[in-house]
Design an enzyme around this catalytic site. Structure first.
Site, PDB file in Angstrom:
ATOM      1  N   HIS A 217       6.931   0.427  13.325  1.00  0.00           N
ATOM      2  CA  HIS A 217       6.431   1.490  12.439  1.00  0.00           C
ATOM      3  C   HIS A 217       7.012   1.348  11.040  1.00  0.00           C
ATOM      4  O   HIS A 217       7.929   0.550  10.785  1.00  0.00           O
ATOM      5  CB  HIS A 217       6.771   2.869  13.018  1.00  0.00           C
ATOM      6  CG  HIS A 217       8.233   3.154  13.132  1.00  0.00           C
ATOM      7  ND1 HIS A 217       9.031   3.521  12.063  1.00  0.00           N
ATOM      8  CD2 HIS A 217       9.065   3.129  14.218  1.00  0.00           C
ATOM      9  CE1 HIS A 217      10.274   3.725  12.473  1.00  0.00           C
ATOM     10  NE2 HIS A 217      10.324   3.486  13.783  1.00  0.00           N
ATOM     11  N   CYS A 233      13.557   1.125  17.718  1.00  0.00           N
ATOM     12  CA  CYS A 233      12.257   0.788  17.138  1.00  0.00           C
ATOM     13  C   CYS A 233      12.408  -0.258  16.040  1.00  0.00           C
ATOM     14  O   CYS A 233      13.495  -0.444  15.480  1.00  0.00           O
ATOM     15  CB  CYS A 233      11.595   2.038  16.581  1.00  0.00           C
ATOM     16  SG  CYS A 233      11.007   3.179  17.862  1.00  0.00           S
TER      17      CYS A 233
END
Length: 257
Positions: A217, A233
């Protein structure tokens, strides 16, 4: 008698000739230049009775320059003293400390670029090198498009192979319960949910990996690219994750190592 007369005549002529010669010498003598400070009687005697002294007029005394200390040194305020384990040191006033620019750009090697990359993976595969903070999109022919990324901090590293199962633009964020509890213990209180937008920590795009809680992301903190600061992440700059988002599809293979 005649001899005495001639002797007197020659003697008188010699005296008159010497007097005339002396007068001629006095007339040819140049004028004597005498300073006002040297106008003593004995100096005038050296010039002779017929000298024409020339005296220069006394010049007015020039005022002497008075030394004025520089303003910077006239009054200097004492600087505060900081005492530490290495002794005393002067503390530089905050007003003259050089400003430290806030880091807002990533290092050049983490910007998107085409690089040589030998791999057995098929074109279109994403390979993430967490040790070196690089994400490679394999293009084939021994090349790949490389991006800089931020990865999981110590204790949150992971590796494996997954596929992109969902894509979202300006995704909302629902922090896991474990993250909410973990951050609350540090005094950081996370919202139960946050709508997508520039303030959202997931940034402009998100690509979800399999059934895990991990994503590729964007981020609203681009200066963290190249660092290990996330909870697992993979972070990218918003402009970079948008570029990658347009190049891959759901089902793309992602290898994290």
């Amino acid at each position: 008698m005649m001899k005495k007369t001639l002797s007197l005549a020659f003697g008188l002529a010699a005296i008159l000739s010497g007097s005339a010669l002396a007068q001629e010498r006095h007339r040819e003598r140049p004028p004597v230049i005498v300073s006002p400070d040297l106008a003593a009687p004995w100096v005038m005697q050296l010039a002779g009775p017929n000298a024409r002294p020339v005296v220069y007029p006394r010049q007015a005394a020039q005022p002497r320059a008075v030394y004025q200390p520089r303003a910077a040194y006239q009054q200097r305020e004492p600087q505060p003293v900081r005492r530490g384990i290495f002794g005393e040191s002067r503390v530089q006033p905050a007003a003259v400390r050089p400003d430290r620019p806030v880091r807002s750009q990533i290092e050049p090697q983490f910007l998107p670029q085409m690089v040589a990359y030998e791999t057995k993976e098929a074109p279109g595969t994403i390979v993430i090198d967490t040790n070196n903070r690089f994400l490679y999109l394999v293009t084939g022919n021994g090349q790949a498009r490389r991006y800089g990324v931020g990865v999981g901090k110590p204790g949150f590293e992971w590796a494996g192979a997954h596929k992109i199962t969902r894509k979202a633009e300006w995704p909302d964020w629902t922090p896991p319960a474990e993250m909410i509890q973990r951050e609350a213990a540090k005094g950081h209180y996370l919202p139960a949910r946050m709508d997508g937008g520039p303030e959202n920590p997931l940034g402009a795009r998100a690509m979800y990996l399999g059934s895990t809680l991990y994503r590729i992301h964007g981020t609203n903190a681009p200066w963290t690219i190249g660092s290990a600061v996330s909870s697992g992440c993979i972070r990218m700059r918003n402009e970079d994750v948008t570029d990658l988002y347009e190049r891959v599809n759901i089902g793309t293979r992602v290898i994290v190592m």
